[in-house]
Design a protein around this motif. Structure first.
Motif, PDB file in Angstrom:
ATOM      1  N   CYS A   4      14.221 -22.371  52.937  1.00 15.19           N
ATOM      2  CA  CYS A   4      14.130 -20.911  52.774  1.00 15.19           C
ATOM      3  C   CYS A   4      15.041 -20.195  53.770  1.00 15.19           C
ATOM      4  O   CYS A   4      15.818 -19.301  53.399  1.00 15.19           O
ATOM      5  CB  CYS A   4      12.686 -20.446  52.962  1.00 15.19           C
ATOM      6  N   ILE A  10      16.351 -16.877  48.091  1.00 14.07           N
ATOM      7  CA  ILE A  10      15.505 -18.083  48.080  1.00 14.07           C
ATOM      8  C   ILE A  10      15.368 -18.581  46.644  1.00 14.07           C
ATOM      9  O   ILE A  10      14.863 -17.871  45.773  1.00 14.07           O
ATOM     10  CB  ILE A  10      14.122 -17.786  48.690  1.00 14.07           C
ATOM     11  N   ILE A  36      18.778 -17.976  53.044  1.00 17.23           N
ATOM     12  CA  ILE A  36      19.025 -16.613  53.531  1.00 17.23           C
ATOM     13  C   ILE A  36      20.253 -16.584  54.444  1.00 17.23           C
ATOM     14  O   ILE A  36      21.117 -15.705  54.334  1.00 17.23           O
ATOM     15  CB  ILE A  36      17.788 -16.081  54.269  1.00 17.23           C
ATOM     16  N   LEU A  74      13.568 -20.539  44.076  1.00 18.13           N
ATOM     17  CA  LEU A  74      12.261 -21.142  43.857  1.00 18.13           C
ATOM     18  C   LEU A  74      12.336 -22.410  43.011  1.00 18.13           C
ATOM     19  O   LEU A  74      11.498 -23.304  43.152  1.00 18.13           O
ATOM     20  CB  LEU A  74      11.329 -20.124  43.194  1.00 18.13           C
ATOM     21  N   ALA A 112      16.608  -6.919  53.234  1.00 22.89           N
ATOM     22  CA  ALA A 112      15.420  -7.760  53.078  1.00 22.89           C
ATOM     23  C   ALA A 112      15.261  -8.212  51.629  1.00 22.89           C
ATOM     24  O   ALA A 112      14.886  -9.363  51.359  1.00 22.89           O
ATOM     25  CB  ALA A 112      14.180  -7.000  53.543  1.00 22.89           C
ATOM     26  N   ASP A 113      15.538  -7.309  50.673  1.00 22.33           N
ATOM     27  CA  ASP A 113      15.440  -7.686  49.262  1.00 22.33           C
ATOM     28  C   ASP A 113      16.459  -8.765  48.890  1.00 22.33           C
ATOM     29  O   ASP A 113      16.155  -9.687  48.134  1.00 22.33           O
ATOM     30  CB  ASP A 113      15.648  -6.454  48.378  1.00 22.33           C
ATOM     31  N   GLN A 114      17.647  -8.657  49.425  1.00 23.06           N
ATOM     32  CA  GLN A 114      18.661  -9.679  49.164  1.00 23.06           C
ATOM     33  C   GLN A 114      18.263 -11.016  49.789  1.00 23.06           C
ATOM     34  O   GLN A 114      18.557 -12.075  49.229  1.00 23.06           O
ATOM     35  CB  GLN A 114      20.010  -9.224  49.724  1.00 23.06           C
ATOM     36  N   ALA A 115      17.585 -10.955  50.918  1.00 21.93           N
ATOM     37  CA  ALA A 115      17.136 -12.193  51.572  1.00 21.93           C
ATOM     38  C   ALA A 115      16.092 -12.901  50.709  1.00 21.93           C
ATOM     39  O   ALA A 115      16.160 -14.120  50.510  1.00 21.93           O
ATOM     40  CB  ALA A 115      16.560 -11.867  52.952  1.00 21.93           C
ATOM     41  N   TYR A 116      15.124 -12.145  50.192  1.00 18.55           N
ATOM     42  CA  TYR A 116      14.111 -12.752  49.313  1.00 18.55           C
ATOM     43  C   TYR A 116      14.745 -13.285  48.028  1.00 18.55           C
ATOM     44  O   TYR A 116      14.378 -14.352  47.530  1.00 18.55           O
ATOM     45  CB  TYR A 116      13.017 -11.735  48.977  1.00 18.55           C
ATOM     46  N   ALA A 117      15.708 -12.544  47.495  1.00 14.15           N
ATOM     47  CA  ALA A 117      16.364 -12.975  46.258  1.00 14.15           C
ATOM     48  C   ALA A 117      17.200 -14.234  46.460  1.00 14.15           C
ATOM     49  O   ALA A 117      17.446 -14.992  45.508  1.00 14.15           O
ATOM     50  CB  ALA A 117      17.244 -11.845  45.712  1.00 14.15           C
TER      51      ALA A 117
END
Length: 508
Positions: free
Chosen positions: A368, A61, A372, A63, A54-59
């Motif tokens: 987004c 994206i 991912i 911005l 999950a952390d890699q997925a947010y990273a």
């Protein structure tokens, strides 16, 4: 990078295939959830299948790209409100010299507007203008729709804000706006010229047929509609000439009626009638004075409103020019676009919600999910393995290497779509070129931008701009036209190959 475990490879490939199918064919019967939901589904499956955390997925994206995309969309909304695209539409038919002149204008205006206001926005706004002009001149719409879509794709390649894949390349490569423009502008100019010439050659006979009679009929019809609107039967009686027989007869009837009425009424009644007539005349005098006083004030209000509108439009254009200058000065592209968007909201001096509602938030969400999904697919090791196989043949310092690299980008952009192609190949192509020189690394990024963008012209499904033109044309009220897949492919394949090859020789 070596392949991941077989389980991750299989599950990651399944998630990526689901994303790809829903992104390319958003209305598939077995799962008609749409492109945006398909993107989120692909990203979610990457996390659920534990291909990435999950952390890699947010990273994953980015911005900066989302901020730049959001800012440019808001600026485009305000430019549309300031009638920028309306003026561009008027330029299409201003002092036109025939169908061939029109198709060249469509190519030029579409390319320039797409370079600075994104190709999707230009296609959304200009499609209906193009259909109206084709109908007005009694011309077949499909050459002009092809000119609009193909030139929008070619023109958007010139700047980092022209299309989404260029946004990704500009952020990842850290190439400044000015250097990006300088590197691709010659290829873009020549590409637009060649594309226009190809359209003229392909549709020369079709564009040479002019049906003047139907044009005249359209003009006569428009004039009749205008006359019927201006002179309705209810208002014609107020404009009867004073010397007409009908007017004289009316005066005679009214005078006879007045004499009979006067003879048949008592003196008191006559006096009261005179008083009432005098009071009516006085009231009419007062009302006429009030009208004379209010008409100038209403004119002043209209003049004030007009000047306020002109001033606001001027501010919108100045802010947009300021944003472009800031980008050329190599300021942060994302924050520059957001700052310009906020400046326009403040200058508008009203609730910004109606303008913000026009922003395509579904596109932001789609990005987004795509970030991912592509990150998860990279973690499987499949892209790296395939690139390791092609790398020896794709060296940027050889003509054959550039040709093979261009073919890879062209095929992948039409199979996977251009933005995922840039995300999958960008870092690898740049690393291969950086081993030769820093200049070659920059050239590799620009080649990736040029080929992945022009590749959208190959087929109707090659880019979002093509699909937008097709859908806008089909849904246009009273002007609907369906651009078929095969009619686009017949033009798109040769045009794309020729324009891509010529552009590759001009990229610096």
């Amino acid at each position: 990078m070596a392949l991941a475990s077989p389980v991750k490879v299989v599950l990651g490939s399944i998630a990526f295939v689901i994303f790809w199918v829903l992104a390319v064919f958003p209305a598939v019967p077995f799962l008609p959830v749409g492109r945006t939901a398909g993107s989120l589904l692909g990203g979610m499956l990457m996390v659920i299948f534990q291909v990435i955390t999950a952390d890699q997925a947010y990273a994953a994206i980015d911005l900066q790209i989302l901020g730049l995309l959001f800012g440019t969309m808001v600026v485009s909304v305000y430019l549309e409100r300031a009638d920028m695209f309306k003026y561009l539409g008027k330029l299409l038919s201003w002092k036109s010299r025939g169908p061939k002149d029109l198709i060249c204008r469509v190519c030029l205006i579409s390319a320039i507007s797409s370079a600075f206001f994104t190709n999707d926005t230009s296609c959304v706004v200009l499609t209906e203008f193009v259909l109206k002009i084709a109908r007005q001149h009694n011309l077949p719409p499909h050459p002009f729709l092809l000119a609009l879509a193909s030139s929008a794709n070619i023109g958007s390649a010139a700047t980092p804000i022209g299309n989404p894949q260029n946004l990704v390349i500009a952020v990842q490569s850290k190439i400044s706006f000015g250097n990006f423009l300088k590197g691709i502008l010659p290829a873009m100019i020549m590409g637009v010229i060649v594309n226009a010439l190809f359209l003229l050659c392909m549709y020369w006979k079709l564009l040479s047929i002019e049906k003047v009679e139907e044009d005249v009929d359209l003009e006569v019809l428009a004039e009749e509609e205008l006359n019927s609107h201006r002179f309705s039967p209810a208002t014609m009686t107020h404009f009867t000439p004073l010397n007409s027989p009908g007017h004289v007869e009316n005066l005679r009837n009214r005078s006879v009626l007045s004499a009979n009425e006067i003879q048949g009424v008592p003196s008191g009644t006559l006096e009261s009638a005179r008083n009432s007539n005098a009071s009516k005349e006085a009231a009419n005098d007062v009302s006429s004075q009030v009208k004379e006083e209010t008409i100038p004030s209403e004119g002043k209000d209209d003049l004030t409103t007009r000047w306020k509108k002109i001033l606001w439009k001027s501010c919108v254009y100045l802010v947009t020019i300021g944003m472009l200058i800031a980008l050329l000065l190599d300021l942060n592209m994302s924050w520059t676009a957001i700052t310009a968007a906020l400046a326009l909201m403040v200058l508008d001096f009203k609730d910004a919600r109606p303008s913000l509602e026009k922003v395509s938030y579904s596109l932001l969400v789609f990005f987004c999910g795509m970030f991912i999904t592509v990150e998860g697919f990279n973690k499987t090791g499949i892209p790296s393995t395939l690139w390791d196989f092609m790398e020896p043949y794709s060296k940027i310092d050889r003509v054959s290497g550039i040709a093979i690299l261009a073919i890879i980008i062209l095929v992948m952009s039409n199979l996977v779509s251009n933005v995922p192609t840039v995300l999958l190949l960008g870092a690898r192509v740049a690393a291969l070129a950086a081993a030769v020189s820093a200049a070659d690394e920059k050239k590799a990024w620009l080649i990736l931008a040029w080929v992945s963008t022009v590749a959208g012209n190959l087929s109707l499904l090659g880019s979002a701009a093509n699909i937008i033109v097709c859908e806008q044309a089909r849904r246009a009220p009273e002007l609907g036209y369906t651009l078929s897949f095969w009619s686009h492919l017949k033009f798109g394949v040769p045009s794309t190959l020729i324009v891509t090859a010529i552009g590759l020789t001009l990229i610096r």
